[in-house]
Each structure stands twice: as C-alpha cells, then as structure tokens.
Design an enzyme around this catalytic site. Sequence first.
Site, PDB file in Angstrom:
ATOM      1  N   VAL A 176       0.838  -1.203   0.000  1.00  0.00           N
ATOM      2  CA  VAL A 176       0.000   0.000   0.000  1.00  0.00           C
ATOM      3  C   VAL A 176       0.871   1.250   0.000  1.00  0.00           C
ATOM      4  CG1 VAL A 176      -1.804   1.263   1.235  1.00  0.00           C
ATOM      5  CG2 VAL A 176      -1.875  -1.236   1.137  1.00  0.00           C
ATOM      6  N   TYR A 177       1.952   1.231   0.779  1.00  0.00           N
ATOM      7  CA  TYR A 177       2.902   2.353   0.771  1.00  0.00           C
ATOM      8  C   TYR A 177       3.461   2.551  -0.638  1.00  0.00           C
ATOM      9  CZ  TYR A 177       6.986   5.196   1.975  1.00  0.00           C
ATOM     10  OH  TYR A 177       7.926   6.195   2.036  1.00  0.00           O
TER      11      TYR A 177
END
Length: 270
Positions: A153-154
């Site tokens: 997600v980062y």
Amino acid sequence: MKQLRGKIVLVTGGASGIGKIMVRLLLERAAKVIIWDINELKIAETISEFSNKGTISGFTIDVSNVNQIKETALKVKEEIGAVDLLINNAGIVAGKYFHEHTTLDILKTMEINANAPMHITKEFLKEMLAQNSGHICNIASSGGLISNPKMSVYAASKWSVVGWSDSLRLEMEQLKKNIHVTTIMPYFINTGMFDGVRSRIPILNPEVAALTIIKAIEKNKRMVTIPGYIYRLIKLGQGLMSINVLDWFAGNVLGIYKTMEHFTGHKNNS
C-alpha cells in the site's frame, strides 16, 4: 541557482523527521517558513527551537482531511501570503502484508501519501500560475520505483506520487509556466519512520537526505533519487532483466525484498 531568501515556503510534516531538518535549512537560507503538521506540540517545540533563526509559523492540520486543507490554505494566504515553494513531505507507512492491512490503513495511507499532495498543491497552484512563478517539491520514495513485500500500500501511494508529480512538471513545461516541479525518491531514511528495517544498501542519514533535497530545489532538479545510483540501478534492471532475474537480483543480491522483515516503525509516522 535558485535563491530562497525572502521566499515563503510551506513544509508539510515539518515538525519532525527530515521535514524538521528541511525547515532549519530553509531558515538558514533566510526563507520564511510555514509548518503544517498534525502534532500541535511538535509544531510549538519546533517554532520555539528555531525562532531565533528567522521567520517561522505553524498550523495544526490533518492533511487527510480535504476540508482542513482548504480552510488552512485560505488562512495561510490571508495571514501570510502566496506560497512560493511548497514541499509535500508528510507521509505514513503501515509495514505489513497486504492481507493484514485494515480498511483504515489503506484509506489513510492513500489519503496522506497520495491524495494530500494533490489537494494541497491545487490550493496553492492558482497563485503560482497567476504570478508565473513557484516551485513544488514532492517527497515520494524509491518505493515508488520498485515493488517490495510488506510495502504494497505504501508503494502504491508513492508510485502515485511519482506519476502525478512528473506529469505536473510536464504540464507546467507544456504551458510554458515558470513553475518548477521536483520529485524526490529517497531510499529508507533513519528518522524512526522505518525503524527495524535491515538493508544491504546503506540507510540514509536524515541530515544528508534533507540537504540533498534542498539543494535539488535550489538547482531546479526534476527527478532525484537518494542515493543517485538507485534510479539507474532499478531502471537498468527493469529494462534488461526478465521478472525472474530481476526478482533474484533485487531479492537475493540487493536484499531489497527482505528489508521489511523486522520492521517496527514508530507510532506516529510523519
């Protein structure tokens, strides 16, 4: 080289980490610095610590909240003036496998890392266009160039920043506007945000990383990785290697795919 003396500079996430170091470096260059940060106490501490270095002010804001962005941007323009240099630095990370992420993890990471820079820039770009002058610096990540386990997600949020930021640069050039856009893609920085990370590639000293960013702004650089060889290494590998070979090279030779195995981070990543 760009002169920052007297320029109004806004730094998001400016009360801690490399944001705080950049604030000090900007004040040393006689810029008028505005801090945006979610932590009111840290803002007060930073202003107190640096007040003898120049003109500094701060606003408490949650950049994941679009209404707060609009309201606080209006306050800045009314109370201080048009921003000459915007540094979109605020960010968070949830270091875990994708299936372990909560809905809130995903929403917050994208809202703060990917969406906030766009919403904030939109609030200040109008004045930059009107005066045909300005600079926007977006702090992305080398995670915006290469995939990595426990950073899905980062990485998604930072890939977003890289794509948007450099597209914005091209738009300003196409429109023949004197507005510069710098995209910064640093490796892991030793600020606490990535505590527990173990890497064969040296983890960055925050002072050195912050100075590199400010110098990149002064030189109107377009895309900068820290260290510089990261971009060439990744792009060369992606261009010449099959996925199997690239996975072996990145995972076993560089050790990138194992960097997050012992990640702990800190409670308030910013």
